[in-house]
Enzyme design. Structure first.
Site, mmCIF file in Angstrom:
data_model
loop_
_atom_site.group_PDB
_atom_site.id
_atom_site.type_symbol
_atom_site.label_atom_id
_atom_site.label_comp_id
_atom_site.label_asym_id
_atom_site.label_seq_id
_atom_site.Cartn_x
_atom_site.Cartn_y
_atom_site.Cartn_z
ATOM 1 N N SER A 147 20.545 15.987 -5.400
ATOM 2 C CA SER A 147 19.946 15.643 -4.124
ATOM 3 C C SER A 147 18.520 14.800 -4.139
ATOM 4 O O SER A 147 17.902 14.939 -5.101
ATOM 5 C CB SER A 147 19.393 16.731 -3.174
ATOM 6 N N TYR A 160 16.041 25.244 -1.905
ATOM 7 C CA TYR A 160 16.871 24.249 -2.114
ATOM 8 C C TYR A 160 16.190 22.969 -3.110
ATOM 9 O O TYR A 160 16.777 22.814 -3.963
ATOM 10 C CB TYR A 160 17.093 23.378 -0.920
ATOM 11 N N LYS A 164 17.586 22.191 -7.022
ATOM 12 C CA LYS A 164 17.936 21.062 -7.304
ATOM 13 C C LYS A 164 17.051 20.267 -8.510
ATOM 14 O O LYS A 164 17.690 19.394 -9.451
ATOM 15 C CB LYS A 164 18.110 19.863 -6.203
#
Length: 255
Positions: A147, A160, A164
């Protein structure tokens, strides 16, 4: 006139592709793209209904597809199923989750849920595919779906982004380990793509405005805008690319 450098092929004929989290979103779109490029695609997800329906739709369109149920956090099942069904020339390591929390509200259960899926499962899925390729003496392409948040921070994105950022590091290390065997490992790093999955997040007050202010084109990404980058990474057109992060973020991380 003879052209010294013919155009590279983005075709995937004769290759087998495994796609996790394939029931919807990026996974479902990639399955259709890879199949149309000639790959035999294998779709998996925790629930069978969506992937079975998509595989059937791909077959009815004249392409090759099958599907099975797999919870990628079940590492024993991952190893067993991938060994039995492989080797896979291409992996789209796509299954993932997000829990948006201010850092003061993150729980241990939140941490385990996000990191176990986004990082731990991603590692062992990729490992299983790599082992299959090594045993068969074949090259391959592993695409870890990362991402833009694997390169920048954001409000409420501690889990998150952590997962990532770690996936980006894992990808570089895997690329180094596997390069002598002709196995490439790269990440795809999208911005917000307009889907049913992102709509609830974007409908949170203030979120859509913030997102559009960061994407330099001033609009959300569309799913078909990932088709080219996906084909690039899956095909031999990217034969010299490994350990790279392909940004498809509309300029979000440019500044």
């Amino acid at each position: 006139m003879t052209l010294a450098h013919p155009l590279p092929s983005f075709r995937l004929d004769g290759k087998k592709a495994l796609i996790t989290g394939a029931g919807r979103g990026i996974g479902a779109a990639a399955a259709a793209v890879f199949a149309q490029a000639g790959a035999a695609v294998t779709l998996c997800a925790r629930t069978s209904a969506e992937v079975e329906a998509l595989a059937r739709e791909i077959r009815e369109a004249g392409f090759q597809a099958d599907a099975f149920t797999l919870d990628v956090t079940d590492i024993a099942a991952v190893r067993r199923e991938i060994e039995a069904r492989g080797p896979f020339d291409i992996l789209l390591n796509n299954a993932g989750a997000n829990r948006i929390r201010p850092i003061t509200e993150v729980t241990e259960e939140d941490f385990d849920a996000v990191l176990d899926l986004n990082l731990k499962a991603a590692l062992f899925v990729a490992q299983a595919v790599a082992k299959g390729l090594l045993a068969a003496g074949k090259p391959g392409s592993i695409i870890n779906v990362s991402s833009q948040m694997g390169h920048v921070g954001g409000p409420g994105r501690s889990l998150y982004s952590s997962s990532k950022f770690a996936l980006e590091g894992l990808t570089k290390c895997m690329a180094i380990d596997l390069a002598p065997h002709g196995i490439r490992v790269n990440t795809l790093c999208p911005t917000f793509i307009e889907t049913a999955l992102t709509r609830p997040i974007l409908d949170t007050p203030g979120t859509r405005e913030h997102v559009l202010s960061r994407i330099k084109f001033g609009r959300l990404g569309q799913m078909d805008e990932l088709s080219g980058p996906l084909l690039l990474l899956a095909s031999d057109a990217s034969s010299l690319m490994t350990g790279s992060a392909v940004m498809v973020d509309g300029g979000w991380t440019a500044g």
